[in-house]
Design an enzyme around this catalytic site. Sequence first.
Site, PDB file in Angstrom:
ATOM      1  N   TYR A   4      22.750 -33.535 -38.077  1.00 43.73           N
ATOM      2  CA  TYR A   4      23.055 -32.980 -39.406  1.00 43.73           C
ATOM      3  C   TYR A   4      24.134 -33.823 -40.098  1.00 43.73           C
ATOM      4  O   TYR A   4      23.980 -34.236 -41.254  1.00 43.73           O
ATOM      5  CB  TYR A   4      23.522 -31.534 -39.232  1.00 43.73           C
ATOM      6  CG  TYR A   4      24.043 -30.846 -40.464  1.00 43.73           C
ATOM      7  CD1 TYR A   4      23.186 -30.495 -41.500  1.00 43.73           C
ATOM      8  CD2 TYR A   4      25.385 -30.505 -40.582  1.00 43.73           C
ATOM      9  CE1 TYR A   4      23.669 -29.830 -42.628  1.00 43.73           C
ATOM     10  CE2 TYR A   4      25.868 -29.841 -41.700  1.00 43.73           C
ATOM     11  CZ  TYR A   4      25.007 -29.509 -42.711  1.00 43.73           C
ATOM     12  OH  TYR A   4      25.476 -28.855 -43.816  1.00 43.73           O
TER      13      TYR A   4
ATOM     14  N   ARG B 270       8.949 -21.773 -48.101  1.00 45.98           N
ATOM     15  CA  ARG B 270       8.219 -20.532 -48.386  1.00 45.98           C
ATOM     16  C   ARG B 270       9.113 -19.701 -49.296  1.00 45.98           C
ATOM     17  O   ARG B 270      10.152 -19.195 -48.844  1.00 45.98           O
ATOM     18  CB  ARG B 270       7.952 -19.747 -47.091  1.00 45.98           C
ATOM     19  CG  ARG B 270       6.735 -20.240 -46.314  1.00 45.98           C
ATOM     20  CD  ARG B 270       6.583 -19.498 -45.009  1.00 45.98           C
ATOM     21  NE  ARG B 270       7.716 -19.721 -44.130  1.00 45.98           N
ATOM     22  CZ  ARG B 270       7.856 -20.819 -43.371  1.00 45.98           C
ATOM     23  NH1 ARG B 270       6.931 -21.742 -43.346  1.00 45.98           N
ATOM     24  NH2 ARG B 270       8.934 -20.967 -42.610  1.00 45.98           N
TER      25      ARG B 270
END
Length: 326
Positions: A147, A38
Amino acid sequence: MRILLTGAGGQIGRDLIAELVRRAPAADPPTIVATDLRPPPAAVTADDPPGVSWRGLDVVDEAATRALIADVRPDLVFHLAAILSAKGETEPQLAYAVNQTGTWNVLEACRATGVPRLVFTSSIAVYGPGLPDPTPDDVPLHPTTMYGATKAAGELLCEYYTRRGWVDCRGVRFPGLISAGLPGGGSSDYALFMYVDGVRRGAYEAFCRADTRIPLMYMPDGVRALAEIAEAPRDRLRRCIYNLAGFSPRADEIAASVGRAVPGVAITYAPEPLRQAILDSWPSALDDRAAATDWGWRARFDLDAMTDDLVPRIRALLARTGAAGA
Ligand code: SER
């Protein structure tokens, strides 16, 4: 030069955009397409330099990633999109999707479109416990987080795409990055919040022990490293991914440095098991001599130089946003 950034709304993106614009010849400014899930609101991007535009992109969406990269046809991609270490441990499936599938999608889209060059952002999190100190580039990689596992795999994919001649990939293993912008979900965030909350509230309770020591880097050095490795001639690079060392203070040494610039600041410690375990699994210092030799890398900021630069910046930011004392 047309440059595309993924994950540009994260901690690195807007500082990197400013650095890329600053370095470009005035007569030939870059066209920068900043993408994120976004894009930030117009109030945040209103001051972006000319030539910068924002577009929505979820790198997990293979078709959308291919379509956007084919449409932009960048000369250079900075792949920044990632879920960081602590958030990745609470949402490992999401971390795999964004960091692993997302990296694959971006590399494949670059290959299909003929994008010549990609810069990958890796991390100290590719390392696990028990390594030499300082840790050199080439040691066994046994990351303890999703990660770290996905960053290690991303490094290998970058090497593979480079070896095949599909995309010239190069990248860095960042220490924990510190800047005035707020990160999200990293285990190294305690260092940044000592500054931000130290200035904003005069106090911060760190989620780590006082003796925690990991490599850190000030963002101006971090974005300069990305720009410099992007510019490095291929024949100077003997490897694909390079350690960056930064500096390695204990948490209480960071607190003391903040205290010099913010007198009376109260920094306390309440270690949180998840993030402390991640921090303890990382090396306390890295060896970045290969980066120095191959592409002339040299960090400019140590801990106190960072403090002197960063504290006034945070004060100015808080004054602008009216959040001082919040
Ligand atoms: N800053 C990152 C994290 O804490 C490490 O690369 O997850």
